[in-house]
Design an enzyme around this catalytic site. Sequence first.
Site, PDB file in Angstrom:
ATOM      1  N   CYS A  35     -10.406  -4.723   0.264  1.00 14.53           N
ATOM      2  CA  CYS A  35     -11.452  -3.690   0.219  1.00 14.53           C
ATOM      3  C   CYS A  35     -12.306  -3.855  -1.042  1.00 14.53           C
ATOM      4  O   CYS A  35     -11.939  -4.574  -1.979  1.00 14.53           O
ATOM      5  CB  CYS A  35     -10.841  -2.298   0.297  1.00 14.53           C
ATOM      6  N   CYS A  59     -10.629  -2.880  -4.422  1.00 15.78           N
ATOM      7  CA  CYS A  59      -9.703  -3.914  -4.918  1.00 15.78           C
ATOM      8  C   CYS A  59     -10.467  -5.117  -5.468  1.00 15.78           C
ATOM      9  O   CYS A  59     -10.047  -5.723  -6.456  1.00 15.78           O
ATOM     10  CB  CYS A  59      -8.744  -4.341  -3.814  1.00 15.78           C
ATOM     11  N   GLU A  82      -3.038  -4.687  -3.061  1.00 18.09           N
ATOM     12  CA  GLU A  82      -3.538  -5.563  -4.127  1.00 18.09           C
ATOM     13  C   GLU A  82      -3.565  -4.833  -5.470  1.00 18.09           C
ATOM     14  O   GLU A  82      -3.171  -5.375  -6.502  1.00 18.09           O
ATOM     15  CB  GLU A  82      -4.957  -6.050  -3.802  1.00 18.09           C
ATOM     16  N   ASN A 129       0.836  -1.196   0.000  1.00 27.46           N
ATOM     17  CA  ASN A 129       0.000   0.000   0.000  1.00 27.46           C
ATOM     18  C   ASN A 129       0.874   1.251   0.000  1.00 27.46           C
ATOM     19  O   ASN A 129       1.954   1.281   0.600  1.00 27.46           O
ATOM     20  CB  ASN A 129      -1.013   0.003   1.156  1.00 27.46           C
ATOM     21  N   CYS A 171      -4.077   0.585  -2.480  1.00 21.98           N
ATOM     22  CA  CYS A 171      -3.921  -0.635  -1.686  1.00 21.98           C
ATOM     23  C   CYS A 171      -2.849  -1.543  -2.291  1.00 21.98           C
ATOM     24  O   CYS A 171      -2.542  -1.455  -3.487  1.00 21.98           O
ATOM     25  CB  CYS A 171      -5.231  -1.414  -1.649  1.00 21.98           C
ATOM     26  N   GLU A 186       0.328   5.262   0.631  1.00 18.69           N
ATOM     27  CA  GLU A 186      -0.634   6.259   1.123  1.00 18.69           C
ATOM     28  C   GLU A 186      -0.271   7.664   0.665  1.00 18.69           C
ATOM     29  O   GLU A 186       0.769   7.888   0.027  1.00 18.69           O
ATOM     30  CB  GLU A 186      -0.722   6.157   2.652  1.00 18.69           C
TER      31      GLU A 186
END
Length: 138
Positions: free
Chosen positions: A88, A91, A55, A42, A53, A44
């Site tokens: 999430c 994703c 993924e 991830n 993210c 940010e």
Amino acid sequence: MNEAELIRLAREARERAYAPYSRFKVGSALLDAEGRAHLGCNVENAAYGPTNCAERTALFRAIADGAAPRSFRALAVIGDTEAPIAPCGVCRQVMAELCAPDMPVYMANLRGEVAVRTVAELLPGAFTPKDLDGGKQS
Ligand code: THU
């Protein structure tokens, strides 16, 4: 490459996470049809919204590296969660676009627990390219 090796690579990728705001590091590893693993973490952002993210980092990286959409064999994701980490919704939607519905997703935590679900199980009834243009695209 087996499930355990893919999860180990995801765990290594997790160490590269850029997560100064949540302090929640996530790693991912995507196995392609040639047996190559594409790693993601991830990343940010101070504006929060642009956060990517782990993924999606792995999925987008694989596409940028020339891997064919919907050719992937498996995706592993790992985080420091009590139960195996749950991807999430964003994703899951990207998985539904770029992965085959029956592709396994290995969801792990640092305790060594693993849950496996297919992409279709993670997002039943997903809107996908086949829904565009009356089903003419694939
Ligand atoms: N995150 C992931 O990278 N993958 C998941 O499956 C869950 C959440 C990231 C996004 C954000 O950087 C941090 O974890 C906290 O939500």
